[in-house]
Design a protein around this motif. Structure first.
Motif, PDB file in Angstrom:
ATOM      1  N   PHE A 134       0.871  -1.222  -0.089  1.00 27.81           N
ATOM      2  CA  PHE A 134       0.111  -0.113   0.084  1.00 27.81           C
ATOM      3  C   PHE A 134       0.641   1.399   0.090  1.00 27.81           C
ATOM      4  CE2 PHE A 134      -2.557  -3.487   1.809  1.00 27.81           C
ATOM      5  CZ  PHE A 134      -3.989  -2.997   1.306  1.00 27.81           C
ATOM      6  N   LEU A 135       0.597   2.110  -0.919  1.00 27.05           N
ATOM      7  CA  LEU A 135       1.234   3.428  -0.904  1.00 27.05           C
ATOM      8  C   LEU A 135       0.388   4.479  -0.436  1.00 27.05           C
ATOM      9  CD1 LEU A 135       3.011   3.430  -4.398  1.00 27.05           C
ATOM     10  CD2 LEU A 135       3.810   2.615  -2.061  1.00 27.05           C
ATOM     11  N   GLY A 136       0.971   5.497   0.295  1.00 31.38           N
ATOM     12  CA  GLY A 136       0.175   6.581   0.938  1.00 31.38           C
ATOM     13  C   GLY A 136       1.104   7.789   0.953  1.00 31.38           C
ATOM     14  N   ARG A 146      14.560  19.227   2.483  1.00 29.19           N
ATOM     15  CA  ARG A 146      15.480  17.915   2.730  1.00 29.19           C
ATOM     16  C   ARG A 146      14.648  16.754   2.071  1.00 29.19           C
ATOM     17  NH1 ARG A 146      17.871  21.764   4.139  1.00 29.19           N
ATOM     18  NH2 ARG A 146      18.569  22.062   6.477  1.00 29.19           N
ATOM     19  N   PRO A 147      15.705  15.744   2.192  1.00 27.47           N
ATOM     20  CA  PRO A 147      14.790  14.448   1.697  1.00 27.47           C
ATOM     21  C   PRO A 147      13.650  14.056   1.982  1.00 27.47           C
ATOM     22  CG  PRO A 147      16.949  14.094   1.803  1.00 27.47           C
ATOM     23  CD  PRO A 147      16.744  15.424   2.635  1.00 27.47           C
ATOM     24  N   ILE A 148      12.745  13.550   1.241  1.00 24.68           N
ATOM     25  CA  ILE A 148      11.350  12.980   1.815  1.00 24.68           C
ATOM     26  C   ILE A 148      11.358  11.967   2.684  1.00 24.68           C
ATOM     27  CG2 ILE A 148       9.012  11.980   0.955  1.00 24.68           C
ATOM     28  CD1 ILE A 148       9.251  14.959   0.221  1.00 24.68           C
ATOM     29  N   SER A 149      10.753  12.110   3.750  1.00 16.45           N
ATOM     30  CA  SER A 149      10.680  10.978   4.738  1.00 16.45           C
ATOM     31  C   SER A 149       9.924   9.898   4.360  1.00 16.45           C
ATOM     32  CB  SER A 149      10.091  11.592   6.254  1.00 16.45           C
ATOM     33  OG  SER A 149      11.167  12.503   6.655  1.00 16.45           O
ATOM     34  N   LEU A 150      10.346   8.787   4.365  1.00 14.90           N
ATOM     35  CA  LEU A 150       9.336   7.627   4.054  1.00 14.90           C
ATOM     36  C   LEU A 150       9.697   6.537   5.309  1.00 14.90           C
ATOM     37  CD1 LEU A 150      10.686   6.483   0.481  1.00 14.90           C
ATOM     38  CD2 LEU A 150       8.624   7.520   1.199  1.00 14.90           C
ATOM     39  N   MET A 151       8.318   6.164   5.456  1.00 10.52           N
ATOM     40  CA  MET A 151       8.187   5.051   6.606  1.00 10.52           C
ATOM     41  C   MET A 151       7.393   3.599   6.169  1.00 10.52           C
ATOM     42  SD  MET A 151       7.440   7.854   9.707  1.00 10.52           S
ATOM     43  CE  MET A 151       8.460   9.018   9.759  1.00 10.52           C
ATOM     44  N   SER A 152       7.770   2.540   6.632  1.00 12.15           N
ATOM     45  CA  SER A 152       7.372   1.416   6.168  1.00 12.15           C
ATOM     46  C   SER A 152       6.688   0.567   7.490  1.00 12.15           C
ATOM     47  CB  SER A 152       8.273   0.513   5.431  1.00 12.15           C
ATOM     48  OG  SER A 152       8.675   1.266   4.233  1.00 12.15           O
ATOM     49  N   SER A 153       5.791  -0.115   7.289  1.00 17.14           N
ATOM     50  CA  SER A 153       5.327  -0.765   8.172  1.00 17.14           C
ATOM     51  C   SER A 153       4.713  -2.250   7.790  1.00 17.14           C
ATOM     52  CB  SER A 153       4.479  -0.065   9.287  1.00 17.14           C
ATOM     53  OG  SER A 153       3.090   0.220   8.682  1.00 17.14           O
ATOM     54  N   SER A 154       4.352  -3.105   8.676  1.00 14.26           N
ATOM     55  CA  SER A 154       3.753  -4.335   8.172  1.00 14.26           C
ATOM     56  C   SER A 154       3.091  -4.996   9.424  1.00 14.26           C
ATOM     57  CB  SER A 154       4.640  -5.334   7.623  1.00 14.26           C
ATOM     58  OG  SER A 154       4.096  -6.456   7.100  1.00 14.26           O
ATOM     59  N   TRP A 195       4.624   5.108   3.203  1.00 20.54           N
ATOM     60  CA  TRP A 195       4.054   6.327   3.421  1.00 20.54           C
ATOM     61  C   TRP A 195       5.147   7.464   3.299  1.00 20.54           C
ATOM     62  CZ3 TRP A 195      -0.783   8.241   4.394  1.00 20.54           C
ATOM     63  CH2 TRP A 195      -1.997   7.471   4.692  1.00 20.54           C
ATOM     64  N   ALA A 196       4.635   8.541   2.445  1.00 22.44           N
ATOM     65  CA  ALA A 196       5.671   9.565   2.356  1.00 22.44           C
ATOM     66  C   ALA A 196       5.236  10.828   3.030  1.00 22.44           C
ATOM     67  CB  ALA A 196       5.764   9.920   0.821  1.00 22.44           C
ATOM     68  N   SER A 197       6.059  11.609   3.302  1.00 22.65           N
ATOM     69  CA  SER A 197       5.610  12.912   4.136  1.00 22.65           C
ATOM     70  C   SER A 197       5.736  14.081   3.282  1.00 22.65           C
ATOM     71  CB  SER A 197       6.238  13.091   5.363  1.00 22.65           C
ATOM     72  OG  SER A 197       6.359  12.037   6.447  1.00 22.65           O
TER      73      SER A 197
END
Length: 298
Positions: A134-136, A146-154, A195-197
């Motif tokens: 899932f992408l959000g 700054r670089p885009i913050s990405l976070m992943s979870s499962s 997810w991207a911020s």
């Protein structure tokens, strides 16, 4: 990297700040040789006063209506299903995994979410999907410089071990991504969320920089090269345009400088895990009832 048949999902609306998630999936769709496998009945799931149909002229000049909806796409020539996640720890994928990629793209439904999720999961099971990504994207107190913050979870222990990601402990309002993900997990299909911020102070414009960040991470996960096209140049122009606005607005410039300082503190080698966690807790309290936080939910 994930193996087997992989379904990549993005929805317009609450889960799609800066159109980053749907933009990334559309970029992938343009690269792959896909056909439509299924479309939901919009009469069941959409309130047309909230998600209105659009009208346009076709190639023959006739006026056409396009209704909000959700479509499942699959490869024109799918490959045979290989071992699913966890069945073979030594399995690798080729680097050209196009025959294994399915896409689900559409608009967040207005009603009947449980029925909607059940229908999507049934179609995923029928397509022998091995895993769902899932992408959000969410609006956040982050600087555009700054670089885009990405976070992943499962929620899948196997997927967390395979990809080195964490489980979400979020409790609060959710979007359709969470509903479909939990339904998929309950049906035995492992899922993950990326997810991207997106900077909240530019919420009215698409964010090619966030889209690029999602594409970079997605490539690592699904083993498919996604051409960037003009996205790199568009991301640079996006950042330069915000710089120009800030140069004429002292308050905006000062606020961005504050965000930069906070981000650099969290990213510094000296930052402890507890300090980083505290920054996220502050962020969550400020955001309140906003699109799902990727660290704690989908």
């Amino acid at each position: 990297m994930l193996s087997g048949r992989i379904l990549v999902v993005a929805f317009e609306g609450w889960n799609d700040a800066g159109e980053a998630a749907t933009g990334a999936v559309r970029s992938l769709k343009e690269e792959l040789d896909l056909v439509e496998l299924f479309a939901v009945d919009p009469e069941l799931y959409f309130d047309y006063q909230f998600n209105r149909p659009t009208i346009s002229s076709g190639d023959d000049g006739r006026r056409e209506l396009t209704w909000p909806g959700t479509v499942l796409y699959g490869p024109r020539s799918p490959v045979e299903r290989v071992a699913s996640l966890g069945e073979d720890a030594e399995i690798t994928v080729s680097g050209d995994n196009v025959g294994n990629i399915f896409l689900l793209l559409g608009t967040e439904p207005s009603r009947s979410w449980q029925g909607f999720a059940a229908e999507i999961v049934d179609r995923a099971l029928a397509a022998d999907i091995s895993a769902v990504v899932f992408l959000g994207a969410m609006l956040a107190d982050v600087p555009h410089t700054r670089p885009i913050s990405l976070m992943s979870s499962s929620d899948s222990a196997e997927m967390r071990a395979e990809l080195g990601i964490e489980r979400s402990d979020y409790e609060g309002p959710v979007g359709i991504l969470s509903v479909v993900a939990l339904a998929a997990e309950a049906a035995g299909i492992p899922t993950m969320s990326i997810w991207a911020s997106v900077p909240h102070y530019v919420h009215n414009a698409p964010s090619p920089k966030a889209m690029l960040a999602l594409i970079d991470r997605l490539e690592e996960v699904i083993d498919v090269t996604i051409p960037r096209g003009d996205l790199v140049e568009e991301a640079t122009a996006w950042e330069e345009g915000i710089d120009a606005l800030a140069a004429d607005d002292d308050d905006m410039a000062a606020y961005i400088a504050q965000l930069e300082q906070a981000r650099d503190t969290v990213d510094s080698p000296e930052a402890s895990g507890e300090a980083i966690a505290q920054e996220f807790e502050k962020y969550l309290r400020r955001r309140g009832d906003k699109p799902d936080d990727p660290r704690r939910g989908r």
